[in-house]
Design an enzyme around this catalytic site. Structure first.
Site, PDB file in Angstrom:
ATOM      1  N   PHE A   1       6.562  -0.673   5.655  1.00 17.04           N
ATOM      2  CA  PHE A   1       5.557  -0.743   4.603  1.00 17.04           C
ATOM      3  C   PHE A   1       4.331  -1.485   5.083  1.00 17.04           C
ATOM      4  CE2 PHE A   1       8.499  -4.215   4.132  1.00 17.04           C
ATOM      5  CZ  PHE A   1       7.731  -5.328   3.841  1.00 17.04           C
ATOM      6  N   VAL A   2       3.227  -1.216   4.410  1.00 15.32           N
ATOM      7  CA  VAL A   2       1.951  -1.867   4.710  1.00 15.32           C
ATOM      8  C   VAL A   2       1.599  -2.768   3.538  1.00 15.32           C
ATOM      9  CG1 VAL A   2      -0.520  -1.494   5.087  1.00 15.32           C
ATOM     10  CG2 VAL A   2       1.155   0.032   6.154  1.00 15.32           C
TER      11      VAL A   2
ATOM     12  N   ALA B   1       0.833  -1.201   0.000  1.00 16.35           N
ATOM     13  CA  ALA B   1       0.000   0.000   0.000  1.00 16.35           C
ATOM     14  C   ALA B   1       0.870   1.254   0.000  1.00 16.35           C
ATOM     15  CB  ALA B   1      -0.942  -0.007   1.202  1.00 16.35           C
ATOM     16  N   HIS B   2       1.911   1.273   0.800  1.00 15.41           N
ATOM     17  CA  HIS B   2       2.863   2.381   0.827  1.00 15.41           C
ATOM     18  C   HIS B   2       4.079   1.940   1.630  1.00 15.41           C
ATOM     19  CE1 HIS B   2       0.427   2.981   4.466  1.00 15.41           C
ATOM     20  NE2 HIS B   2       1.519   3.454   5.009  1.00 15.41           N
ATOM     21  N   ASN B   3       5.194   2.621   1.411  1.00 17.38           N
ATOM     22  CA  ASN B   3       6.388   2.371   2.208  1.00 17.38           C
ATOM     23  C   ASN B   3       7.050   3.703   2.530  1.00 17.38           C
ATOM     24  OD1 ASN B   3       7.304   2.480  -0.604  1.00 17.38           O
ATOM     25  ND2 ASN B   3       9.295   1.931   0.201  1.00 17.38           N
TER      26      ASN B   3
END
Length: 147
Positions: A105-106, A92-94
């Site tokens: 990160f997710v 999802a993002h880092n």
């Protein structure tokens, strides 16, 4: 950024109105036009003032699974590994942290099994050990950062 940009960013942090024409409602509130607001939003995304604009979903309520994870990435490989993660649709993002575990990160996946398999894939892909920090409890924290 000018005053309208600031007012737009502040207003968007409160969410979009749940109506057929949300941008028109915002335009009326901000004494502008929907086209102007959308153009400004896109400009702030392009120039990096904003990094993301979009909905937040509770993936577990939608039947999916997610986790927070981290890697300890050597500085000389940081950009390379960031690119590897960004290329994965499950990430999802880092982001960088000032810590030994410097890349967090997710992961958002369809199932817990997919989370496990993706984490294993990331370890293999990067050759780095991974720290998995799954959620134990949900807290809602409403964030608002006035600009």
């Amino acid at each position: 950024m000018d005053d309208l940009d600031r007012r737009l960013i502040n207003r968007l942090q409160l969410g979009l109105p749940l109506v057929r024409q949300p941008w028109q409602v915002l335009a009326d509130e901000l004494q502008s036009t929907s086209t102007e607001l959308l153009d400004r939003l896109h400009a702030r995304l392009e120039d990096g003032v904003l990094t993301r604009f979009g909905p937040m979903f509770d993936i577990e309520r939608l039947g999916g699974a997610f986790t927070l994870a981290a890697l300890a990435v050597p500085e000389e490989r940081f950009e390379e590994v960031a690119g590897q993660l960004q290329a994965l649709p499950e990430v999802a993002h880092n982001y960088r942290r000032e810590h030994a575990w410097n890349m967090w990160f997710v992961l958002a996946c369809a199932t817990e099994q997919d989370v496990t398999e993706t984490l294993q894939y990331i370890e293999t892909l990067t050759g780095l050990p991974l720290l998995n920090v799954p959620k134990e409890e949900t807290y809602h924290v409403g964030l608002y950062f006035p600009v």
